[in-house]
Write an enzyme that holds these catalytic residues in place. Structure first.
Site: not given
Length: 497
Positions: A299, A265, A190, A243-245, A400
């Site tokens: 990232c 990751e 996706k 992607g994002s945390t 971030e």
């Protein structure tokens, strides 16, 4: 500023037409018939419409992936999977310019940088091809009574769900699909709704290379409507996410239904440490591009720049001059060094951080504003920005940003800078500049990060594991450990007396 023209000879012309997603070896629309637009971030132009998949489409993709996993694909020998990956690499290499144009048009990556990724991406495919024939278990001496042979088998985990971000569509796709093919898994990918076109192109090339129907599937849609159903699907054996945390945490929760394997990751707020003895002329461009590459939308961006106090002011002055000299524009121009941010939403987010830096007392020494004149007016451009006078507690030093913003912070001692560099919930990467080998070893050991680069940055090799500590995720991509993420270990006991 010169803006180059898009090359005309591409497999998928950039003409605003409708694309379909790839499920079970067929090009299909969403069951609902719904679509969404994807736009060139440098111009705002619509470059395609794609299906807006939902749970029904995810069910269909997972179903065909399961059928393929249980079918002929399960009987492919290691050398057959190896040959397939080599064919994919060869086909990607022949179409590399086309892949680069797709990435540049869809997400803004300067085409010079996209072209420069060839060794990494093609190298990954060839690395996985090599590893496909190196998967093995162990014969283990046991202490059981009788004559019993015990050994382990490494077996593919099954159907993999992969969710990737928009900032590196080609590399992220290969980093997920490559190990799946090498180990004998099947995959439902996706891509981000912000940059779905290159993964669709890669799926077409993989089918042309001979990937069996259902082994690789690409489903386009939003995170809420397609990503979440994939993460929680009971037919998915493993989910891998970049992607994002915050999204990673939601994926962990969604995976609990069938306790699927998970590797993540996630985000970072990486420190770069410049010691007074460093080669400053060499360190300036590397430290700058540790953030400004991809307009900061990476990232591993080294956005916290710690500079030893005795050289801090001189280094920041050189850094600002370098930032001011970078060429900004449409990524399709081969002279462009800094392209646009991905979307107006991301632009607004970065502008918010620029305001926060000024309001909290940081001193702006370069950039600091949106660029919206002339050929840049319709795009999402922000000037490469350097703040000095930053404290560790400022928002720009803690969060971030995912934009071209560097926060420069002075330090006095190694113990001090290690403590400050590690004072973050993230632990993805770190950089060090020094001529002292002892300092290099000391800092590489003490910094809590999955990758530490000394006198360089962004060094990623297919054979070397990459991943994070702390809230930057878990699991590794690259190296032999990467394939272990896609394999189960089975213990076998055979009594032979």
């Amino acid at each position: 500023m010169t803006i180059a023209q898009t090359p005309a000879a591409t497999r998928r012309p950039i003409d605003g037409r409708h694309r379909r997603m790839f499920i079970g070896g067929r090009w299909v629309d969403a069951a609902s018939g719904r679509t969404f637009e994807t736009r060139n971030p440098a111009t705002g132009e619509v470059i395609a419409t794609v299906p807006r998949a939902q749970k029904e489409d995810i069910d269909r993709a997972v179903g065909v992936a399961r059928t393929a996993f249980d079918g002929p694909w399960s009987r492919f020998k290691p050398h057959e999977r190896q040959k397939l990956l080599i064919r994919i690499a060869e086909l990607f290499e022949r179409h590399w310019e086309e892949i680069c144009v797709s990435d540049t048009t869809d997400m803004g990556l300067p085409i010079a940088r996209a072209r420069g990724n060839a060794n990494r991406v093609l190298g990954m495919l060839r690395f996985y091809a090599g590893m496909a024939t190196a998967i093995h278990g162990q014969t283990i001496e046991n202490s059981l009574p009788g004559d019993i042979v015990s050994f382990t088998r490494k077996e593919p985990v099954g159907v993999v769900g992969a969710i990737i971000p928009w900032n590196a569509p080609t590399a992220a796709s290969v980093w997920k699909i490559g190990p799946a093919l090498a180990t004998g898994c099947t995959i439902v990918l996706k891509p981000s709704e912000e940059a779905p076109l290159t993964p669709l192109l890669l799926a077409e090339l993989m089918a042309e290379a001979g990937v069996p129907d259902g082994v690789v599937n690409v489903v386009t849609g939003t995170g809420a409507e397609a990503g979440a159903p994939l993460a929680e699907h009971m037919g998915v054996d493993k989910i891998v996410f970049t992607g994002s945390t915050a999204t990673g945490q939601s994926i962990v929760r969604a995976s609990a239904g069938n306790l699927k394997r998970v590797s993540l990751e996630l985000g970072g707020k990486s420190p770069v440490i410049v010691c007074a003895d460093a080669d400053l002329e060499r360190a300036v461009p590397v430290a700058a591009m540790s953030v400004f590459a991809s307009s900061g939308q990476i990232c591993i961006a080294g956005s916290r720049l710690f500079v030893e106090r005795k050289v801090h002011d001189a280094f920041v002055e050189k850094l600002a001059a370098y930032a001011n000299g970078l060429r900004i524009g449409n990524g399709i121009d081969p002279e462009t060094e800094i392209g646009p941010l991905i979307s107006p939403r991301q632009l607004a987010r970065v502008e918010g951080y620029l305001r926060a830096g000024a309001e909290e007392g940081a001193r702006l020494v370069a950039g600091g504003a949106r660029l919206n004149e002339g050929p840049l007016a319709a795009g999402n451009f922000v000037a490469p920005t350097v703040f000095a006078g930053v404290s560790d507690t400022m928002t720009i030093a803690r969060e971030e940003i995912f934009g071209p913003v560097i926060s420069a912070l002075p330090f006095d001692t190694l113990d001090e800078v290690v403590a400050r560099a590690n004072d973050t919930p993230y632990g993805l990467a770190a950089g060090v500049f020094t001529r002292d080998l002892g300092v290099a070893h000391q800092l590489s050991r003490r910094l809590r990060a999955g990758s530490v680069w000394v006198n360089t940055y962004h060094a990623i090799d297919p054979a070397v594991p990459f991943g994070g500590y702390k809230m930057s995720g878990y699991g590794r991509e690259g190296g032999a450990e990467h394939l272990d993420e896609y394999l189960n270990t089975k213990g076998v006991f055979i009594r032979i007396d």
